[in-house]
Design a protein around this motif. Structure first.
Motif, PDB file in Angstrom:
ATOM      1  N   GLN A  80      44.449  33.128  45.766  1.00 60.48           N
ATOM      2  CA  GLN A  80      45.226  34.363  45.680  1.00 60.48           C
ATOM      3  C   GLN A  80      46.506  34.065  44.921  1.00 60.48           C
ATOM      4  OE1 GLN A  80      45.473  35.890  49.798  1.00 60.48           O
ATOM      5  NE2 GLN A  80      44.308  37.678  49.111  1.00 60.48           N
ATOM      6  N   TYR A  81      46.865  35.004  44.049  1.00 56.75           N
ATOM      7  CA  TYR A  81      48.024  34.814  43.185  1.00 56.75           C
ATOM      8  C   TYR A  81      48.974  35.998  43.309  1.00 56.75           C
ATOM      9  CZ  TYR A  81      44.609  31.640  41.078  1.00 56.75           C
ATOM     10  OH  TYR A  81      43.651  30.684  40.875  1.00 56.75           O
ATOM     11  N   GLY A  82      50.230  35.712  43.055  1.00 61.68           N
ATOM     12  CA  GLY A  82      51.249  36.754  43.112  1.00 61.68           C
ATOM     13  C   GLY A  82      51.579  37.366  41.777  1.00 61.68           C
ATOM     14  N   ASP A  83      51.049  36.783  40.689  1.00 62.24           N
ATOM     15  CA  ASP A  83      51.209  37.382  39.371  1.00 62.24           C
ATOM     16  C   ASP A  83      50.081  36.909  38.469  1.00 62.24           C
ATOM     17  OD1 ASP A  83      51.840  34.837  38.220  1.00 62.24           O
ATOM     18  OD2 ASP A  83      53.969  35.138  38.596  1.00 62.24           O
ATOM     19  N   TRP A  84      50.059  37.430  37.251  1.00 67.44           N
ATOM     20  CA  TRP A  84      48.947  37.161  36.339  1.00 67.44           C
ATOM     21  C   TRP A  84      49.023  35.779  35.706  1.00 67.44           C
ATOM     22  CZ3 TRP A  84      45.217  40.191  37.413  1.00 67.44           C
ATOM     23  CH2 TRP A  84      45.477  41.481  37.878  1.00 67.44           C
ATOM     24  N   ASN A  85      50.114  35.062  35.945  1.00 67.74           N
ATOM     25  CA  ASN A  85      50.226  33.674  35.488  1.00 67.74           C
ATOM     26  C   ASN A  85      49.726  32.686  36.536  1.00 67.74           C
ATOM     27  OD1 ASN A  85      51.431  34.312  32.954  1.00 67.74           O
ATOM     28  ND2 ASN A  85      53.388  34.650  34.007  1.00 67.74           N
ATOM     29  N   ARG A  86      49.107  33.207  37.588  1.00 68.23           N
ATOM     30  CA  ARG A  86      48.506  32.406  38.655  1.00 68.23           C
ATOM     31  C   ARG A  86      49.541  31.643  39.481  1.00 68.23           C
ATOM     32  NH1 ARG A  86      42.442  30.750  36.993  1.00 68.23           N
ATOM     33  NH2 ARG A  86      42.081  32.330  35.415  1.00 68.23           N
TER      34      ARG A  86
ATOM     35  N   ASP B 105      47.051  40.956  32.587  1.00 67.96           N
ATOM     36  CA  ASP B 105      46.054  41.303  33.599  1.00 67.96           C
ATOM     37  C   ASP B 105      44.646  41.286  33.001  1.00 67.96           C
ATOM     38  OD1 ASP B 105      46.813  43.491  32.060  1.00 67.96           O
ATOM     39  OD2 ASP B 105      46.641  44.945  33.682  1.00 67.96           O
ATOM     40  N   ASP B 106      44.484  41.882  31.828  1.00 64.83           N
ATOM     41  CA  ASP B 106      43.183  41.853  31.174  1.00 64.83           C
ATOM     42  C   ASP B 106      42.805  40.419  30.793  1.00 64.83           C
ATOM     43  OD1 ASP B 106      43.421  44.569  31.418  1.00 64.83           O
ATOM     44  OD2 ASP B 106      43.734  44.956  29.284  1.00 64.83           O
ATOM     45  N   GLY B 107      43.802  39.655  30.366  1.00 63.32           N
ATOM     46  CA  GLY B 107      43.547  38.266  30.003  1.00 63.32           C
ATOM     47  C   GLY B 107      43.145  37.399  31.175  1.00 63.32           C
ATOM     48  N   PHE B 108      43.531  37.782  32.375  1.00 67.12           N
ATOM     49  CA  PHE B 108      43.110  37.054  33.576  1.00 67.12           C
ATOM     50  C   PHE B 108      41.620  37.260  33.829  1.00 67.12           C
ATOM     51  CE2 PHE B 108      42.150  37.008  38.099  1.00 67.12           C
ATOM     52  CZ  PHE B 108      42.695  35.809  38.527  1.00 67.12           C
ATOM     53  N   TYR B 109      41.161  38.493  33.751  1.00 63.32           N
ATOM     54  CA  TYR B 109      39.775  38.806  34.090  1.00 63.32           C
ATOM     55  C   TYR B 109      38.774  38.339  33.030  1.00 63.32           C
ATOM     56  CZ  TYR B 109      40.940  41.810  38.078  1.00 63.32           C
ATOM     57  OH  TYR B 109      41.374  42.277  39.287  1.00 63.32           O
ATOM     58  N   PHE B 110      39.141  38.459  31.760  1.00 67.67           N
ATOM     59  CA  PHE B 110      38.156  38.333  30.711  1.00 67.67           C
ATOM     60  C   PHE B 110      37.445  36.981  30.662  1.00 67.67           C
ATOM     61  CE2 PHE B 110      36.706  39.129  26.234  1.00 67.67           C
ATOM     62  CZ  PHE B 110      35.997  40.281  26.540  1.00 67.67           C
ATOM     63  N   PRO B 111      38.134  35.852  30.867  1.00 68.32           N
ATOM     64  CA  PRO B 111      37.410  34.575  30.869  1.00 68.32           C
ATOM     65  C   PRO B 111      36.373  34.474  31.977  1.00 68.32           C
ATOM     66  CG  PRO B 111      39.769  34.206  30.723  1.00 68.32           C
ATOM     67  CD  PRO B 111      39.584  35.648  30.991  1.00 68.32           C
ATOM     68  N   PHE B 112      36.654  35.073  33.132  1.00 70.22           N
ATOM     69  CA  PHE B 112      35.666  35.081  34.204  1.00 70.22           C
ATOM     70  C   PHE B 112      34.417  35.839  33.761  1.00 70.22           C
ATOM     71  CE2 PHE B 112      39.466  34.175  36.717  1.00 70.22           C
ATOM     72  CZ  PHE B 112      39.005  33.331  37.710  1.00 70.22           C
ATOM     73  N   VAL B 113      34.628  36.998  33.144  1.00 70.25           N
ATOM     74  CA  VAL B 113      33.505  37.819  32.688  1.00 70.25           C
ATOM     75  C   VAL B 113      32.686  37.072  31.638  1.00 70.25           C
ATOM     76  CG1 VAL B 113      32.896  39.944  31.460  1.00 70.25           C
ATOM     77  CG2 VAL B 113      34.665  39.984  33.237  1.00 70.25           C
ATOM     78  N   MET B 114      33.357  36.472  30.681  1.00 65.35           N
ATOM     79  CA  MET B 114      32.662  35.791  29.598  1.00 65.35           C
ATOM     80  C   MET B 114      32.015  34.486  30.051  1.00 65.35           C
ATOM     81  SD  MET B 114      32.979  37.902  27.111  1.00 65.35           S
ATOM     82  CE  MET B 114      32.365  36.941  25.719  1.00 65.35           C
ATOM     83  N   GLY B 115      32.413  33.976  31.223  1.00 65.12           N
ATOM     84  CA  GLY B 115      31.927  32.681  31.678  1.00 65.12           C
ATOM     85  C   GLY B 115      30.717  32.717  32.581  1.00 65.12           C
ATOM     86  N   VAL B 116      30.169  33.921  32.847  1.00 64.96           N
ATOM     87  CA  VAL B 116      28.989  34.025  33.716  1.00 64.96           C
ATOM     88  C   VAL B 116      27.928  34.881  33.041  1.00 64.96           C
ATOM     89  CG1 VAL B 116      30.287  33.718  35.866  1.00 64.96           C
ATOM     90  CG2 VAL B 116      29.949  36.023  34.941  1.00 64.96           C
ATOM     91  N   GLU B 117      26.706  34.786  33.553  1.00 56.27           N
ATOM     92  CA  GLU B 117      25.593  35.474  32.907  1.00 56.27           C
ATOM     93  C   GLU B 117      25.371  36.894  33.426  1.00 56.27           C
ATOM     94  OE1 GLU B 117      23.854  33.890  36.672  1.00 56.27           O
ATOM     95  OE2 GLU B 117      25.333  33.209  35.204  1.00 56.27           O
ATOM     96  N   SER B 118      26.008  37.262  34.560  1.00 56.20           N
ATOM     97  CA  SER B 118      25.772  38.603  35.105  1.00 56.20           C
ATOM     98  C   SER B 118      27.039  39.108  35.789  1.00 56.20           C
ATOM     99  CB  SER B 118      24.602  38.596  36.099  1.00 56.20           C
ATOM    100  OG  SER B 118      24.824  37.672  37.148  1.00 56.20           O
ATOM    101  N   VAL B 119      27.421  40.361  35.452  1.00 58.30           N
ATOM    102  CA  VAL B 119      28.682  40.934  35.936  1.00 58.30           C
ATOM    103  C   VAL B 119      28.453  42.369  36.392  1.00 58.30           C
ATOM    104  CG1 VAL B 119      31.076  41.504  35.365  1.00 58.30           C
ATOM    105  CG2 VAL B 119      29.970  39.531  34.271  1.00 58.30           C
ATOM    106  N   LEU B 120      28.990  42.695  37.569  1.00 59.39           N
ATOM    107  CA  LEU B 120      29.055  44.064  38.054  1.00 59.39           C
ATOM    108  C   LEU B 120      30.520  44.478  38.053  1.00 59.39           C
ATOM    109  CD1 LEU B 120      27.837  46.606  39.467  1.00 59.39           C
ATOM    110  CD2 LEU B 120      28.289  45.436  41.649  1.00 59.39           C
TER     111      LEU B 120
END
Length: 266
Positions: free
Chosen positions: A223-229, A24-39
């Protein structure tokens, strides 16, 4: 005595942020690292944003949470902005590229008003074409049926940040419609109760989520049903949503692959 500060510290012990080891953390982290601003809405103790900064994120990172004790822990890192407030108080017009709500935090929005006002505020905090990523437990999996002290996986023995041994478990107090009320108990090893924590969680289905998002001005990108997309099926336990604030033109933004984002910032 088990204070609010103790509860916030216990959360970090029970929920370490680990994008290298947790899917689950591995799913989110690339999105966070791939943009310049995160809330990060419902940022808690700020573990995700703190790790992003540690791994080299140089952009604007803002954590929003109503829990003052959790934010006190988050503020140990001063190069991130920490704001006390609810999702409905997300900063309007802030122009974030990405908003996140991890750890099934979306399920803490109990009433229709909570959901609508929170989505409206998150929408207004994003730039046109900005993404909102969040997850909820799929109600079809009926996860609450396993939240009982009789389930050995639901009672953990841990050592907190001060070296104190503790036992923690939770159980369901009630299920009314799509809202489940939980009671979490923190105790000493001999069973002496130190604190009881109460939570309400709402289990919205795919169709209901879609209606709320559409009304708030979001398009569902995936939309995904698990963390493996994998796609959502009749056996899925999760509803993981990538929503996009509507804009006049198509937005080609996409997250950097995990290994690229992390290796570049290490």
């Amino acid at each position: 005595m088990f204070s609010d500060a103790d509860a916030a510290a216990l959360y970090d012990v029970l929920n370490p942020w680990d994008p290298d080891g947790r899917p689950d953390d591995g799913f989110y982290f690339p999105f966070v690292m791939g943009v310049e601003s995160v809330l990060d809405v419902g940022c808690g103790t700020g573990a995700m944003l703190r790790l992003a900064r540690e791994r080299g994120h140089r952009g604007r990172l803002v954590g929003l949470d109503p829990d003052r004790a959790a934010l006190d822990r988050a503020r140990r890192r001063s190069d991130i902005t920490w704001v006390e407030g609810t999702a409905a108080q997300a900063p309007s017009g802030a122009g974030f590229a990405l908003a996140t709500m991890t750890g099934h935090g979306f399920q803490c929005l109990i009433t229709d008003h909570d959901v609508r006002s929170s989505l409206a505020a998150i929408h207004d905090a994003l730039r046109p074409g900005g993404r909102f990523l969040f997850d909820t437990r799929h109600p079809q999996a009926r996860a609450w049926e396993n939240w009982t002290p009789a389930n050995p996986d639901d009672m953990v023995e841990i050592v907190d940040a001060t070296g104190r041994p503790l036992r923690y478990g939770h159980q369901v107090d009630s299920v009314v419609g799509d809202v489940v009320t939980l009671r979490g108990t923190v105790a000493q090893p001999d069973g002496t109760v130190l604190r009881v924590l109460h939570d309400d969680l709402r289990f919205l289905d795919v169709a209901s989520l879609g209606r709320f998002l559409a009304a708030a001005g979001f398009d569902i990108e995936a939309q995904y049903g698990d963390w493996n997309r994998e796609p959502i099926t009749t056996s899925s336990r999760e509803i993981i949503t990538v929503a996009r604030r509507r804009s006049g033109a198509a937005d080609s933004w996409a997250p950097a692959p995990a290994e690229t984002a992390e290796s570049a910032c290490s």
